[in-house]
Structure formats: structure tokens, C-alpha cells
Scaffold this motif. Sequence first.
Motif, PDB file in Angstrom:
ATOM      1  N   ARG A 133      -5.334   6.668 -10.351  1.00 38.59           N
ATOM      2  CA  ARG A 133      -4.113   6.404  -9.585  1.00 38.59           C
ATOM      3  C   ARG A 133      -4.190   5.050  -8.894  1.00 38.59           C
ATOM      4  N   TRP A 134      -5.416   4.689  -8.461  1.00 36.59           N
ATOM      5  CA  TRP A 134      -5.572   3.461  -7.675  1.00 36.59           C
ATOM      6  C   TRP A 134      -5.792   2.232  -8.548  1.00 36.59           C
ATOM      7  N   ALA A 166       3.882   4.548 -11.905  1.00 36.82           N
ATOM      8  CA  ALA A 166       4.944   5.357 -11.302  1.00 36.82           C
ATOM      9  C   ALA A 166       5.964   4.481 -10.588  1.00 36.82           C
ATOM     10  N   ALA A 167       5.476   3.456  -9.912  1.00 42.50           N
ATOM     11  CA  ALA A 167       6.370   2.550  -9.197  1.00 42.50           C
ATOM     12  C   ALA A 167       7.268   1.785 -10.163  1.00 42.50           C
ATOM     13  N   SER A 182       0.822  -1.212   0.000  1.00 41.53           N
ATOM     14  CA  SER A 182       0.000   0.000   0.000  1.00 41.53           C
ATOM     15  C   SER A 182       0.855   1.260   0.000  1.00 41.53           C
ATOM     16  N   ASP A 183       2.142   1.115   0.268  1.00 44.43           N
ATOM     17  CA  ASP A 183       3.056   2.255   0.324  1.00 44.43           C
ATOM     18  C   ASP A 183       4.425   1.781  -0.149  1.00 44.43           C
ATOM     19  N   LEU A 184       4.924   2.381  -1.208  1.00 46.85           N
ATOM     20  CA  LEU A 184       6.194   1.937  -1.771  1.00 46.85           C
ATOM     21  C   LEU A 184       7.344   2.037  -0.780  1.00 46.85           C
ATOM     22  N   THR A 227      -9.437   6.077  -1.521  1.00 42.58           N
ATOM     23  CA  THR A 227      -9.498   5.860  -2.969  1.00 42.58           C
ATOM     24  C   THR A 227     -10.730   6.466  -3.626  1.00 42.58           C
ATOM     25  N   GLY A 236      -2.283   4.150 -12.034  1.00 43.12           N
ATOM     26  CA  GLY A 236      -1.408   5.317 -11.930  1.00 43.12           C
ATOM     27  C   GLY A 236      -0.223   5.131 -11.003  1.00 43.12           C
ATOM     28  N   LEU A 237      -0.490   4.737  -9.773  1.00 40.49           N
ATOM     29  CA  LEU A 237       0.583   4.531  -8.806  1.00 40.49           C
ATOM     30  C   LEU A 237       1.453   3.341  -9.210  1.00 40.49           C
ATOM     31  N   HIS A 238       0.858   2.390  -9.869  1.00 40.34           N
ATOM     32  CA  HIS A 238       1.577   1.205 -10.317  1.00 40.34           C
ATOM     33  C   HIS A 238       2.585   1.582 -11.411  1.00 40.34           C
TER      34      HIS A 238
END
Length: 230
Positions: A92-93, A100-101, A68-70, A132, A96-98
Motif C-alpha cells: 500500500r505504501w 487507488a488515488a 500523506s492523506d488524500l 508503514t 497501493g494507495l497511489h
Amino acid sequence: MKEIIKAWKHIFKLDPDREMADDTLDAVCMSGSDAIMVGGSSGITYENTVDLLSRVRRYELPCVQEVSDLSAVVPGFDLYMIPMVLNTDDSRWITGLHQAAIEEYGYMIPWELLVPEGYIVLNSDSTVAKLTEAHTDIEESSVTAYAQVADKLMNLPIVYIEYSGTFGDMPTVRAAQQVISNAQLFYGGGICDYDTAVEAAKVSDTIVVGNIVYSDLQAAISTVKAVKLE
């Protein structure tokens, strides 16, 4: 290891941000549950995740991290569960966040250990729903459609129906289970005793038990017995 997940009927989900005495952890890890999932929606750090992992590693059962947090991703887990919240307009959920990671850390990601989860969040009062901005007030037909998006369009190995903190609508969960053909249905939320575990196990492939571990250990242990007897 990924194939082993298909045999899991019961998982205890432990929050690194919550205190747990050694004797309680011992009872949880020796209960007969199939695995320990480490994760939470807030307060997760590298330090408290490392601490919990090191304590669980004294036992033989599989231990997975739900990311849940990189900044809190810790090496040494058997698998890494990657949530994708489907019922939100905030991309993002979903990806998006994936993205970026992967852009930043892709060169060091152990792809063979990653297991994506298609989350359907259905409790509006939960931390994850607020974070979210999930659309929780949806009809059964919408839930089953999301489940099919995860299963048939995205080919995700897990559909996770999350009521987080409250016991959900079991007919809705059953309907979702009936329309998926390849994915494994995880259910989490409000499983607090033997009876609720039995109910949830009847309409899902795997139940995830969390909060009750911190307030009523014996009730939590009874959820394992309920599933194993099923």
C-alpha cells in the motif's frame, strides 16, 4: 519548477497539525531556506493545511506539499511530493494507495506538479515507521540497494533517507549518496543545530529540518547558515 529542486540545499518541513506563532513563521520563511515543505504523518487535515499554506504564501519562497492523506490535498502548492516507502512489505505504501488515488482522482491530477520520492525509513520509533511497518533494522548494504532501486530501476528523482526524530548514521547516508547517479538525496531526521546540519549536508544533496523549528528557533535558523556556508 521541478528543475529548481536540484538547487535546493535546505528545506524547512512544517507540520499543519502543530502550532506556530506568526513571528516564528516569519523568521523561518525569511531565514534563507530554499523552500517550505508542508506535511506530517498524522493529524493532517484539509483545514489546517489550507491555513498553513495561506500563511506561508505571504512569502516568496517555494512551498510544496508532501502528500500523506488524500483528504488533505490542497490546490495552490508549487509542487506535490509523493512518498513511496521502499523498505516495507506492505505494498500500500509503495504503489497501493497511489493506484487507488489515481483510479479515483486521476482525471484532476496536475501531473506536471508531482514529484515522487523513494523513502527509506530508518527510525523504528518514528510514527511513519510504525504506520508503514518499515524494516528499519537493516544493514548499510540494504540501504544502498534500496537507494539504487529508487534511482536506477524506478528512476525516481528523489531518494529520501528518513530518520525522523533522531540523527541518523552519516556513513550509511554517504554510502547511499555514492551509489545513486541521477536522483537527488534528501536527508531528514535529528538535525537540531549548526553542527548536525553541517554533518548531514556533507553526505546528502538536500537537508530537511523539521522538529527543531518548534522547540529552538535560533538553532533551526542556524541550520540554514550551516548549509549556505558549505
